[in-house]
Structures are given as C-alpha cells and as structure tokens.
Motif scaffolding. Structure first.
Motif, PDB file in Angstrom:
ATOM      1  N   TYR A 175       0.845  -1.216   0.003  1.00 33.07           N
ATOM      2  CA  TYR A 175      -0.124   0.234  -0.011  1.00 33.07           C
ATOM      3  C   TYR A 175       0.871   1.162  -0.064  1.00 33.07           C
ATOM      4  CZ  TYR A 175      -3.820   2.814   0.968  1.00 33.07           C
ATOM      5  OH  TYR A 175      -5.013   3.738   1.099  1.00 33.07           O
ATOM      6  N   SER A 176       0.766   1.955  -1.185  1.00 28.89           N
ATOM      7  CA  SER A 176       2.015   3.201  -1.214  1.00 28.89           C
ATOM      8  C   SER A 176       1.713   4.066  -0.235  1.00 28.89           C
ATOM      9  CB  SER A 176       1.612   3.856  -2.709  1.00 28.89           C
ATOM     10  OG  SER A 176       0.337   4.383  -2.711  1.00 28.89           O
ATOM     11  N   GLU A 177       0.885   4.097   0.565  1.00 33.82           N
ATOM     12  CA  GLU A 177       0.721   5.094   1.673  1.00 33.82           C
ATOM     13  C   GLU A 177       1.669   4.781   2.782  1.00 33.82           C
ATOM     14  OE1 GLU A 177      -1.139   8.090   1.235  1.00 33.82           O
ATOM     15  OE2 GLU A 177      -1.639   7.448  -0.709  1.00 33.82           O
ATOM     16  N   LYS A 214     -16.319  -0.911  -3.847  1.00 39.60           N
ATOM     17  CA  LYS A 214     -15.005  -0.419  -4.510  1.00 39.60           C
ATOM     18  C   LYS A 214     -14.060  -1.769  -4.815  1.00 39.60           C
ATOM     19  CE  LYS A 214     -15.615   4.142  -3.901  1.00 39.60           C
ATOM     20  NZ  LYS A 214     -15.564   5.032  -5.013  1.00 39.60           N
ATOM     21  N   THR A 237      -7.646  -5.842  -4.770  1.00 40.01           N
ATOM     22  CA  THR A 237      -7.557  -4.730  -5.937  1.00 40.01           C
ATOM     23  C   THR A 237      -8.836  -3.881  -5.781  1.00 40.01           C
ATOM     24  OG1 THR A 237      -6.168  -5.893  -7.424  1.00 40.01           O
ATOM     25  CG2 THR A 237      -7.486  -3.941  -8.135  1.00 40.01           C
ATOM     26  N   ARG A 239     -10.608   0.420  -5.639  1.00 41.39           N
ATOM     27  CA  ARG A 239     -10.422   1.736  -6.125  1.00 41.39           C
ATOM     28  C   ARG A 239     -10.649   2.733  -4.777  1.00 41.39           C
ATOM     29  NH1 ARG A 239      -8.849   3.012 -11.677  1.00 41.39           N
ATOM     30  NH2 ARG A 239      -9.573   1.160 -12.849  1.00 41.39           N
ATOM     31  N   ASP A 240      -9.615   3.663  -4.773  1.00 41.94           N
ATOM     32  CA  ASP A 240      -9.853   4.396  -3.383  1.00 41.94           C
ATOM     33  C   ASP A 240     -10.628   5.683  -3.866  1.00 41.94           C
ATOM     34  OD1 ASP A 240      -8.302   6.465  -5.006  1.00 41.94           O
ATOM     35  OD2 ASP A 240      -6.551   6.197  -3.847  1.00 41.94           O
ATOM     36  N   HIS A 242     -10.266   8.631  -4.752  1.00 46.69           N
ATOM     37  CA  HIS A 242      -9.711   9.381  -5.842  1.00 46.69           C
ATOM     38  C   HIS A 242      -9.725   8.412  -6.845  1.00 46.69           C
ATOM     39  CE1 HIS A 242      -8.577  12.653  -3.107  1.00 46.69           C
ATOM     40  NE2 HIS A 242      -7.939  11.821  -2.214  1.00 46.69           N
ATOM     41  N   ASP A 243     -10.300   7.517  -7.009  1.00 50.48           N
ATOM     42  CA  ASP A 243     -10.563   6.412  -8.142  1.00 50.48           C
ATOM     43  C   ASP A 243      -9.079   6.057  -8.701  1.00 50.48           C
ATOM     44  OD1 ASP A 243     -12.468   5.123  -9.681  1.00 50.48           O
ATOM     45  OD2 ASP A 243     -11.786   6.295 -11.479  1.00 50.48           O
ATOM     46  N   LYS A 244      -8.272   5.977  -7.615  1.00 49.07           N
ATOM     47  CA  LYS A 244      -6.854   5.437  -8.075  1.00 49.07           C
ATOM     48  C   LYS A 244      -7.029   3.907  -7.500  1.00 49.07           C
ATOM     49  CE  LYS A 244      -1.992   5.903  -7.094  1.00 49.07           C
ATOM     50  NZ  LYS A 244      -0.972   6.449  -6.525  1.00 49.07           N
ATOM     51  N   LYS A 245      -6.368   3.028  -8.338  1.00 50.98           N
ATOM     52  CA  LYS A 245      -6.403   1.712  -8.245  1.00 50.98           C
ATOM     53  C   LYS A 245      -5.418   1.284  -7.151  1.00 50.98           C
ATOM     54  CE  LYS A 245      -7.321  -1.405 -11.318  1.00 50.98           C
ATOM     55  NZ  LYS A 245      -7.203  -2.439 -12.709  1.00 50.98           N
ATOM     56  N   ARG A 246      -5.644   0.327  -6.103  1.00 50.37           N
ATOM     57  CA  ARG A 246      -4.659  -0.071  -5.081  1.00 50.37           C
ATOM     58  C   ARG A 246      -4.724  -1.529  -4.880  1.00 50.37           C
ATOM     59  NH1 ARG A 246      -2.159   4.374  -2.433  1.00 50.37           N
ATOM     60  NH2 ARG A 246      -3.539   6.424  -2.705  1.00 50.37           N
TER      61      ARG A 246
END
Length: 282
Positions: A175-177, A214, A237, A239-240, A242-246
């Motif tokens: 998770y990039s955060e 999501k 998988t 969508r957050d 902001h509609d970014k795929k995680r």
C-alpha cells in the motif's frame, strides 16, 4: 507410415466428473450458531466460480428456514450430461440445529420450498478459492467447501443488522501510503445491509477501510518470504476515494486463508446483488 497414406489424428477430450453419487448425502450440524443464509450465499458463489448456472430459493416464513440451491453445468459438459439434471443443495433448520443435503434433481423444479426459483446473476468478484479444492471428484470438492464454510461461520448468527467477522493478519504490504509493511493487524469483514466493508485495524493508527462497492478482485498469490519460503497471501484490488487503483497484499495463516477469501467474495457479492435489486425496483 507408407507414403501416400493419410495421417489420421484422433483427439480425445476428457470431461471432468461433475456428477454426484445416486444416493443423496446429508449431514447435521448442532451448536454452531451459524448464519445459514450466509452459508447458502457462499455455496452459490463457489458454484458460480466453478462456472455453474445457479438458481436459488428460500423459505424463511417459519422458525425453521430452508434454502435450496440448484446448479447445472453450461456448454459442452451440460450437453453431454443432460441439460435437465441438476445438483441440488438444501440447507434447512435453525442456526444451532440445521442440516445440509446434497443430491441430484431436475433443473427448475422446486420441491423443497413454496418460494419461486431465481437464477443467480454473476455478481461476485474474481477469486481463486475454488482452486484450493483439488480433490478428484466434484462431490468431494463441494463437501470440503461446505464443511469449511460451516466452520468459518460459527457464531455469526446475530439479530443485529451489522455483523463483524475478525481475522488475525500477520502483516500487510504493497500500500503506497505506507513506507513499510504493517505488522500484527486485525482484518474485519463488516456485514451491514447496503454498507458492507473491509476494515484493517493496526496498533499504530494506520488503519484502512475498503467499501465492498469499491472492490474489483481478490485473489490468492504466492510470494517469496524473507525465510525463502513461498507464502500464500491475499491481494485485494480496489478503487480509493480518488478512483486510484490500489492492490495491497495481506498475509494470513494458511489455516484461515480460504475462509477469509470466501468471506470477501460473499461480502462483495451480497452488496452488488443488493444494488442490482434496488436498481430493478426503481
């Protein structure tokens, strides 16, 4: 081969054995306090993942509830085995005293409940839970799955609309955060009519909440650990905001990973089915 002789190639196609034994099998479960509707939902998902056409009926008018699930194979296999033959799974009883019966029947015939049969649309997510059941016979696969789900869903019956199922999670990564993997977490599957979600709680206040609406997919992957062993992990998988795929990866003990994956599939399938029902009503 002599010259001028035509070459003959014979190909055989092995049709997997999706048939059941002639005698129906019944097993009784006592003292489980299980949500039998969720057991039925998980069986539906399992069959659709195995590319069955599935129909469903339920009668919850009395104290004892009854759920009927019919399944038949599509395409070539259905043509070979007969389009009217179905696998019938009946769940009847109460949370602490119910039985599950698996046998064969005729597609479209509902001899168990007074309610109509509805064909289930494919509303789940892409999972790999079925690949973990590799016994030779379909009947063995099905019963292995059924018994596992009864075990996973013990003590899930509640009168409240919201129900939490907790799973210990060894660590989460990808998770990039987060700069590094988060260890010693707890993952909760929150079943709430119209608002189900996955909640990850950690000891350092870096939690994560994923609405079921999501989630795009959930699958088991193999990943090399620091100890140079292959670990089974679940990749979700979604969508957050902001509609970014995680696509974070969750590590669970092998004893519970099948139950976690089946629970995620159930959570998403129920939510999508509710959305479709509301859309049809409006």
């Amino acid at each position: 081969m002599p010259k001028g002789m035509p070459q003959v190639v014979i190909k055989f196609q092995i049709i997997p054995d999706y048939t059941l034994s002639n005698m129906p099998k019944t097993e009784k479960f006592i003292g489980k306090n299980a949500n039998i509707e969720r057991i039925a939902t998980r069986i539906e998902n399992y069959l659709t993942e195995n590319k069955f056409e599935v129909a469903f009926s339920r009668d919850v008018s009395g104290e004892s509830h009854t759920y009927l699930i019919q399944a038949r194979k599509s395409g070539l296999i259905r043509t070979v085995s007969g389009s009217r033959r179905s696998t019938d799974i009946t769940i009847s009883g109460q949370p602490n005293n119910f039985e599950i019966k698996v046998g064969t029947g005729e597609w479209g015939k509902n001899l168990v409940t007074s309610a109509p049969l509805f064909v289930i649309p494919l509303v789940g997510i892409a999972t790999t839970v079925t690949k973990l059941y590799t016994a030779k016979k379909f009947e063995d696969n099905l019963w292995s799955f059924v018994k596992d789900q009864v075990k996973y869903l013990e003590n899930t019956h509640t009168k409240d609309q919201t129900n939490l199922k907790e799973y210990p999670c060894e660590y989460v990564e990808g998770y990039s955060e987060w700069k590094s993997p988060i260890r010693d977490c707890k993952l909760f599957l929150e079943y709430n009519s119209g608002n189900s979600c996955i909640i990850l709680k950690t000891s350092i206040e870096q939690g994560l909440k994923i609405p079921a609406t999501k989630i795009e997919s959930a699958k088991i992957i193999m990943k090399r650990s620091k100890e140079n062993t292959d670990d089974r992990m679940i990749q979700i998988t979604f969508r957050d905001d902001h509609d970014k795929k995680r696509s974070p990866i969750f590590n669970f003990d092998d004893d519970i990973i099948r139950g976690v994956l089946a629970g995620i599939d159930e959570l998403v399938s129920e939510t999508k089915l509710q959305q479709m029902t509301l859309a049809i009503k409006h």
